[in-house]
Design a protein around this motif. Structure first.
Motif: not given
Lengths: 102, 102
Positions: B14-16, B19-20, B23
């Motif tokens: 989940h840490q942004r 997550l980047g 994805t």
């Protein structure tokens, strides 16, 4: 700023427990500390720390009072909190759309 | 486990920035370090730390090699990484649906 949806995420809002607090707070006029603690399954100490981060950022207001003889703490999302949450949700929506199209 | 969608979120995913990375990695066979760095606007050191967290969790594989004479690093999402990302996306979708219905 980078085009990638995750670049628009703000750690203050995005952190999963704080995201839980903000989304629950956005669903009611105010929310009682105990309800947040049990719903999110957090320790009182952990929840207090996250609430302080949100309060310091101006996204929540904290109110202390009594229910009968029992001390109570309530949190209310601020207008800035609603805006910050809306930005987070828009970024998550863009991330999901991009992920579903891959 | 708490019913709230944020309870299903895993900090590793989940840490942004992570997550980047996940994805983008899910959109290609493999992704070059430099592309991730510029797309997510991270320093090399910061990106390396996040990639190590994901690699240690078995969600990414890291491959080192050369493009001509230039050393290159590529990352590839693993099957476990795709599953973890799918769980994250399902939780974010549930969070968005709940938020839109409030």
């Amino acid at each position: 700023m980078s085009e990638h949806p995750t670049a628009a995420l703000d750690d203050v809002v995005h952190q999963r427990h704080r995201l839980g607090v903000l989304t629950i707070a956005s669903e009611a006029k105010r929310v009682e500390f105990g309800y947040l603690r049990t719903t999110l399954e957090l320790t009182a100490g952990n929840l207090s720390r996250h609430i302080s981060v949100l309060e310091d950022a101006g996204l929540l207001e904290v109110e202390k009072g009594y229910e009968g003889k029992r001390p109570r703490t309530w949190v209310t999302i601020t207008a800035a909190g609603r805006k910050a949450l809306a930005r987070e949700m828009d970024a998550l929506r863009a991330l999901l759309e991009r992920h579903d199209e891959r």
